[in-house]
Motif scaffolding. Structure first.
Motif, short mmCIF file in Angstrom:
data_model
loop_
_atom_site.label_atom_id
_atom_site.label_comp_id
_atom_site.label_asym_id
_atom_site.label_seq_id
_atom_site.Cartn_x
_atom_site.Cartn_y
_atom_site.Cartn_z
N ILE A 119 11.22 -8.73 7.07
CA ILE A 119 10.33 -9.29 7.68
C ILE A 119 9.89 -8.78 8.71
O ILE A 119 10.62 -8.66 9.74
N MET A 120 8.58 -8.09 8.98
CA MET A 120 8.56 -7.42 10.12
C MET A 120 7.72 -8.12 11.14
O MET A 120 6.73 -9.20 10.73
N PHE A 121 8.17 -7.95 12.51
CA PHE A 121 7.32 -8.47 13.60
C PHE A 121 5.88 -8.00 13.45
O PHE A 121 5.69 -7.02 13.38
N GLY A 122 5.03 -9.02 14.13
CA GLY A 122 3.35 -8.58 14.08
C GLY A 122 2.89 -8.26 12.72
O GLY A 122 1.54 -8.21 12.99
N GLN A 123 3.49 -8.79 11.50
CA GLN A 123 2.74 -8.65 10.49
C GLN A 123 2.61 -10.15 9.90
O GLN A 123 3.23 -11.05 10.04
N ARG A 124 1.48 -10.45 9.07
CA ARG A 124 1.11 -11.63 8.68
C ARG A 124 1.67 -11.84 7.40
O ARG A 124 1.59 -10.94 6.56
N TYR A 125 2.25 -12.85 7.14
CA TYR A 125 2.74 -13.33 5.76
C TYR A 125 1.94 -14.45 5.19
O TYR A 125 1.91 -15.56 5.75
N ASP A 126 1.78 -14.41 3.85
CA ASP A 126 0.95 -15.54 3.12
C ASP A 126 2.26 -16.29 2.62
O ASP A 126 2.99 -15.83 1.69
N ILE A 167 10.29 -26.87 -7.22
CA ILE A 167 9.73 -26.05 -5.74
C ILE A 167 9.78 -24.68 -6.11
O ILE A 167 11.02 -24.21 -6.43
N ALA A 168 8.69 -23.99 -5.99
CA ALA A 168 8.81 -22.44 -6.03
C ALA A 168 8.12 -21.95 -4.62
O ALA A 168 7.09 -22.56 -4.35
N ALA A 169 8.76 -21.07 -4.01
CA ALA A 169 8.28 -20.53 -2.60
C ALA A 169 7.98 -19.41 -2.86
O ALA A 169 8.83 -18.34 -3.54
N LEU A 170 6.71 -18.87 -2.44
CA LEU A 170 6.25 -17.64 -2.50
C LEU A 170 5.94 -16.90 -1.13
O LEU A 170 5.53 -17.50 -0.27
N ILE A 171 6.01 -15.54 -1.16
CA ILE A 171 5.61 -14.63 0.07
C ILE A 171 4.72 -13.64 -0.53
O ILE A 171 5.09 -12.83 -1.42
N ASN A 172 3.62 -13.70 0.06
CA ASN A 172 2.41 -12.65 -0.36
C ASN A 172 2.25 -12.61 -2.01
O ASN A 172 2.13 -11.63 -2.49
N GLY A 173 2.27 -13.74 -2.56
CA GLY A 173 2.12 -13.88 -3.97
C GLY A 173 3.31 -13.64 -4.75
O GLY A 173 3.11 -13.73 -5.93
N THR A 174 4.35 -13.36 -4.14
CA THR A 174 5.80 -12.97 -4.96
C THR A 174 6.74 -14.24 -4.89
O THR A 174 6.92 -14.54 -3.78
N GLN A 175 7.13 -14.92 -5.94
CA GLN A 175 8.12 -15.92 -5.99
C GLN A 175 9.29 -15.38 -5.31
O GLN A 175 9.77 -14.39 -5.93
N VAL A 176 9.73 -16.03 -4.19
CA VAL A 176 11.16 -15.46 -3.56
C VAL A 176 12.17 -16.43 -3.78
O VAL A 176 13.47 -16.09 -3.79
#
Length: 140
Positions: A85-92, A102-111
């Motif tokens: 997880i990079m500083f200064g980068q936006r995450y969806d 409950i499903a949790a996703l980051i940038n469209g990928t389930q994590v």
């Protein structure tokens, strides 16, 4: 100084009015701005009150994504994954709630995935930790 007063135990929570929901897809964009103690922010959901809710958040300093459940203000980790997880980068960030699942996703990928002991319902909000300054952009 913030460590001396236990600032790492503060979890600011903003609850959206008229946001009570059960089965839902909840999204926000997370962008770290600053924070010496922590740089964590995310989505709060299933909010019954300020002491009882779930939160899916990412932490830019620790490079992890975590799902917590707060029960009477006690923070209980339910799922966790390490990631870049990079500083200064936006995450969806996205949370999909279906009954107890409950499903949790980051940038469209389930994590992360978790099955709660009861159906997840309540208000929706935004969450951060300690002195973290996170820009969170919401969408419905």
């Amino acid at each position: 100084m913030l460590d001396a007063i236990g600032a790492f135990f503060y979890f600011p929570l903003a609850i959206a009015r008229d946001s009570e929901t059960a089965d839902a897809v909840i999204s926000a964009k997370d962008l770290p701005v600053s924070g010496n103690i922590d740089q964590a922010g995310g989505i709060a959901f299933g909010i019954k009150n300020v002491a009882n809710y779930f939160v899916f958040r990412i932490n830019h300093l620790e490079e992890i994504a975590v799902l917590y459940k707060y029960v009477n203000s006690e923070r209980l980790q339910r799922a966790r994954v390490g990631m870049d997880i990079m500083f200064g980068q936006r995450y969806d960030l996205q949370v999909r709630v279906t009954d107890r699942d409950i499903a949790a996703l980051i940038n469209g990928t389930q994590v992360l995935a978790y099955s709660a002991s009861a159906p997840v319902a309540g208000y929706v909000g935004l969450w951060t930790k300690a002195d973290a300054a996170i820009r969170i952009f919401t969408s419905h």
